[in-house]
Design a protein around this motif. Structure first.
Motif, short mmCIF file in Angstrom:
data_model
loop_
_atom_site.label_atom_id
_atom_site.label_comp_id
_atom_site.label_asym_id
_atom_site.label_seq_id
_atom_site.Cartn_x
_atom_site.Cartn_y
_atom_site.Cartn_z
N PHE A 116 0.87 -1.18 0.00
CA PHE A 116 0.00 0.00 0.00
C PHE A 116 0.90 1.23 0.00
N VAL A 117 0.83 2.01 -1.08
CA VAL A 117 1.74 3.14 -1.26
C VAL A 117 0.93 4.42 -1.49
N TYR A 118 1.35 5.49 -0.82
CA TYR A 118 0.75 6.81 -1.01
C TYR A 118 1.78 7.71 -1.68
N ILE A 119 1.34 8.42 -2.73
CA ILE A 119 2.24 9.32 -3.45
C ILE A 119 1.57 10.69 -3.58
N TYR A 120 2.21 11.70 -3.00
CA TYR A 120 1.69 13.06 -3.12
C TYR A 120 2.26 13.68 -4.40
N ARG A 121 1.38 14.18 -5.27
CA ARG A 121 1.81 14.70 -6.57
C ARG A 121 1.62 16.21 -6.69
N GLY A 122 1.60 16.91 -5.56
CA GLY A 122 1.47 18.37 -5.60
C GLY A 122 0.13 18.78 -6.18
N VAL A 380 7.54 7.46 -16.88
CA VAL A 380 7.50 7.70 -18.32
C VAL A 380 6.78 9.03 -18.56
N VAL A 381 7.50 9.98 -19.17
CA VAL A 381 6.90 11.28 -19.50
C VAL A 381 6.20 11.13 -20.85
N GLU A 382 4.88 11.17 -20.82
CA GLU A 382 4.12 11.05 -22.07
C GLU A 382 3.94 12.41 -22.73
N GLU A 383 3.71 13.46 -21.92
CA GLU A 383 3.64 14.83 -22.42
C GLU A 383 4.15 15.77 -21.33
N TYR A 384 4.81 16.83 -21.75
CA TYR A 384 5.30 17.83 -20.79
C TYR A 384 4.21 18.85 -20.48
N GLY A 385 4.24 19.35 -19.25
CA GLY A 385 3.38 20.45 -18.84
C GLY A 385 4.21 21.47 -18.10
N GLU A 386 3.60 22.58 -17.77
CA GLU A 386 4.34 23.64 -17.08
C GLU A 386 4.71 23.24 -15.66
N ASP A 387 4.12 22.15 -15.17
CA ASP A 387 4.40 21.68 -13.82
C ASP A 387 5.44 20.56 -13.78
N PHE A 388 6.19 20.37 -14.87
CA PHE A 388 7.12 19.23 -14.95
C PHE A 388 8.09 19.19 -13.77
N SER A 389 8.72 20.30 -13.48
CA SER A 389 9.73 20.33 -12.42
C SER A 389 9.13 19.96 -11.07
N SER A 390 7.98 20.53 -10.73
CA SER A 390 7.36 20.23 -9.44
C SER A 390 6.86 18.79 -9.38
N ARG A 391 6.37 18.26 -10.51
CA ARG A 391 5.90 16.88 -10.53
C ARG A 391 7.04 15.91 -10.26
N ILE A 392 8.21 16.19 -10.87
CA ILE A 392 9.37 15.34 -10.66
C ILE A 392 9.81 15.40 -9.20
N LYS A 393 9.88 16.60 -8.64
CA LYS A 393 10.32 16.75 -7.25
C LYS A 393 9.36 16.05 -6.29
N ASN A 394 8.06 16.22 -6.51
CA ASN A 394 7.07 15.58 -5.63
C ASN A 394 7.15 14.06 -5.74
N SER A 395 7.33 13.56 -6.97
CA SER A 395 7.42 12.11 -7.17
C SER A 395 8.66 11.56 -6.48
N LEU A 396 9.78 12.26 -6.61
CA LEU A 396 11.01 11.80 -5.97
C LEU A 396 10.87 11.76 -4.46
N GLN A 397 10.28 12.80 -3.89
CA GLN A 397 10.10 12.84 -2.44
C GLN A 397 9.25 11.67 -1.96
N ALA A 398 8.17 11.39 -2.70
CA ALA A 398 7.29 10.29 -2.31
C ALA A 398 7.99 8.94 -2.44
N LEU A 399 8.73 8.76 -3.52
CA LEU A 399 9.40 7.48 -3.75
C LEU A 399 10.55 7.27 -2.76
N GLU A 400 11.25 8.33 -2.41
CA GLU A 400 12.33 8.21 -1.44
C GLU A 400 11.80 7.77 -0.08
#
Length: 481
Positions: A116-122, A380-400
Motif C-alpha cells: 500500500f503506497v501513497y504518493i503526493y503529486r502536488g 514515463v513522460v508522455e507529455e510535458y506540462g508547465e508543472d514538470f519540475s514540481s511533478r518530478i520533485k514531488n514524485s522523488l520525495q514520495a518514492l524516497e
C-alpha cells in the motif's frame, strides 16, 4: 489488462465499484477470502475519498486496475484536499483512552494487502496504490525434490517447437533445476502463471526437448505492454546440455517468430555480473543502447565472483523494421553519444534545433511504473506540462519515503522540452542511462537515472564498445555530482 474508471465522488458509487473489484479478483484467480480482502481495502479507501476528500463540493476520482499473472494493482487518483497519511498513524493507546481512531483505515488496508503506497503529486493531486498478489502453487509444491533435480542425460537429438500451455510445468521444472531459487523472474516458478500469460498472448517462445521428450531448453519473448516490441527476457538451458548449440537454435527461431508477428524490435536486459548474455546478443545483431544501474536486487550468480550490490543491466536492442532516419530533439550534453547509439542501429539521427524558448502548457502526463519486489520505479513522460519540475520533485520525495532503490525517467525525444528536462533532472541528481528505442507507444526515449545505493563500477562488466562509452560517461557524471 488495464481497466480505467473515472467516477464522481458520490456515496452511491462505492458499493458497485467494490462489487466489481471482488468479481474481477475471483475471475483472476483469487480465493473468495483474498478477493474479499482486496475489495474491503478498496472499500475503505474510496469511502474515505468520497466522504472527506472534497468537503461539501462534488469532485471526481479515478480507479486504474492493472493486472499481471501474479498480482492485481489498483491505482486511485484524486484531486481533493491535501492530506499526509504519515501524520495520521493509528495508535491503540489513543483509541482506548481517547476514542481517537485516526489512521485506523490505513492500518486496516495495510493488513489486507501486500503493498500500500501513497504518493503526493502536488497540484496533480494524490495517488494511492494497492497491490495484492495471487497465490499460486510453487513448482516445489507440485513435484518432489528428486523429480525437480533429476538431470536429463545425453541426447541423440534435439527437437525445437513453439511453447504451448501444456509446457508450463516442464518450463518451471527446468528453471528450478538450472537456477534453484535464484532466477530473478519469480513468476517462472509458478506453472499457473506461465499458463495464464501464454493464454493471454503476452509472450511467445520455444522449447527444446531431447529424443526422450524431456525439456532441456526454453526461450521466450515477453510482449511490451505499451509498444510493438518484445523482450528476449526468459532463457534457460539445462546444465548438462549447454554448449550443444541449443541457445543458437532458440534465438534464431525467436527472431523469425518476432518478424512474422510484425514486431518492430526486440530488446534484452543483459546483466553486468558477466558479459556472456551481452556477447550472445551481439552475435545476433543486438546493439547496446543503455546501461541501467542497480535495476535488480542482488542475486548470487553461481560460477561468477561479483560484489554484493544491486545488479545493473545493459539494454541491447535489435531493430526488426528499418528506420533510415529520425528527427529528434537531442539534449546538447548527450547529442554525441545518442547519435552514436542511433548510428549503431543503422539510423541517422537528425537533431532538431529549438530556435525559440518553448515552454510547455497544461499538466504533465506521467506514467509511474513501480516494481515493488525489485524496489525500483520508472517514470514515463508522455507529455510535458508547465508543472514538470514540481511533478518530478514531488514524485522523488514520495518514492524516497518508500525506500525505492532506483528511479528511472524516460524522456520523449520527439518533444523539444526534453532538452530542458535533462537539465532539470541533472539538478535533482540524475545521470545519463541511454536510449530506449521504440519503448513506449513506438516512440524513442532518453532514459535518465538516479540510484540510492553505492555501486562499484569495477563489478559492472560490459562488452560492446558503445556500452563501454556509456559506462565511462555515467561514471564521470556520478563522480562530478
Amino acid at each position: 489488462m488495464e481497466i480505467f474508471l473515472k467516477l464522481p465522488s458520490r456515496e452511491e458509487i462505492i458499493q458497485p465499484v467494490v462489487d466489481f473489484i471482488y468479481s474481477l479478483s475471483v475471475q483472476r484467480g483469487f480465493s473468495e477470502k483474498e478477493a474479499s480482502e482486496l475489495a474491503t481495502a478498496v472499500d475503505e479507501l474510496i469511502t474515505d475519498i468520497v466522504l472527506f476528500a472534497f468537503g461539501e463540493e462534488e469532485g471526481e476520482f479515478s480507479v486504474n486496475i492493472r493486472e499481471s499473472p501474479s498480482a492485481v494493482e489498483i491505482i486511485i487518483h484524486e484531486l481533493g484536499e491535501p492530506f499526509d497519511p504519515n501524520r495520521h498513524t493509528y495508535s491503540v493507546e489513543k483509541a482506548v483512552k481517547e476514542g481517537n481512531f485516526d489512521g485506523a483505515g490505513f492500518k486496516v488496508i495495510k493488513e489486507l494487502v501486500d503493498d500500500f503506497v501513497y504518493i503526493y503529486r502536488g497540484k496533480a493531486g494524490k495517488e494511492f496504490r494497492i497491490k495484492k498478489e495471487i497465490k499460486h502453487p510453487h513448482i516445489t509444491e507440485l513435484f518432489t525434490q528428486e523429480e525437480l533435480t533429476l538431470e536429463p542425460e545425453k541426447a541423440v537429438s534435439y527437437q525445437i517447437s513453439p511453447v504451448t500451455e501444456e509446457d508450463a510445468e516442464d518450463i518451471a521444472r527446468l528453471i528450478y533445476r538450472s537456477y534453484g531459487y535464484s532466477y530473478p523472474k519469480e513468476d517462472m516458478y509458478y506453472p499457473d502463471r506461465i499458463v495464464r500469460i501464454l493464454k493471454e498472448g503476452k509472450k511467445f517462445g520455444v522449447i527444446v526437448r531431447i529424443d526422450r521428450g524431456e525439456a532441456v531448453g526454453y526461450f521466450a519473448v515477453i510482449m511490451s505492454t505499451d509498444s510493438n516490441i518484445g523482450e528476449v527476457g526468459e532463457v534457460v538451458v539445462s546444465p548438462k546440455h549447454r554448449g550443444k548449440g541449443i541457445m543458437k537454435m532458440m534465438m534464431k527461431a525467436l527472431i523469425d517468430m518476432a518478424k512474422a508477428r510484425g514486431l518492430l524490435g526486440l530488446f534484452g536486459e543483459a546483466v553486468t555480473v558477466h558479459t556472456i548474455s551481452q556477447k550472445v546478443n551481439a552475435k545476433y545483431g543486438f546493439k547496446s543502447t543503455a546501461l541501467v544501474l542497480g535495476f535488480f536486487p542482488y542475486i548470487e550468480y553461481k560460477g561468477f565472483e561479483h560484489k554484493q550490490q544491486r545488479i545493473s543491466v545493459v539494454i541491447d536492442f535489435l531493430p526488426l523494421k528499418e528506420r533510415a532516419q529520425v528527427n529528434v530533439f537531442l539534449p546538447r550534453r548527450y547529442a554525441g553519444i545518442l547519435k552514436e547509439i542511433y548510428s549503431s542501429l543503422g539510423i541517422e539521427a537528425v537533431n532538431i534545433p529549438v530556435r525559440e524558448k518553448m515552454k510547455p502548457t497544461g499538466k504533465t502526463e506521467l506514467n509511474l511504473i513501480m516494481n515493488y519486489r525489485f524496489k525500483n520505479a520508472v517514470l514515463v513522460v508522455e507529455e510535458y506540462g508547465e508543472d514538470f519540475s514540481s511533478r518530478i520533485k514531488n514524485s522523488l520525495q514520495a518514492l524516497e519515503k518508500k525506500k525505492i532503490k532506483g528511479v528511472y525517467v524516460d524522456l520523449p525525444l520527439d518533444r523539444p522540452f526534453t532538452k530542458k528536462a535533462v537539465e532539470i533532472l541533472r539538478e535533482e541528481g540524475f545521470v545519463f542511462s541511454g536510449l530506449m528505442p521504440l519503448f513506449h507507444s513506438e516512440r524513442d526515449f532518453l532514459r535518465m537515472q538516479k540510484v540510492y545505493e553505492p555501486l562499484d563500477f569495477d563489478y559492472i562488466n560490459v562488452f560492446s564498445n558503445t556500452a563501454k562509452k556509456i559506462k565511462r560517461l555515467i561514471k564521470r557524471e556520478m563522480k562530478n555530482d
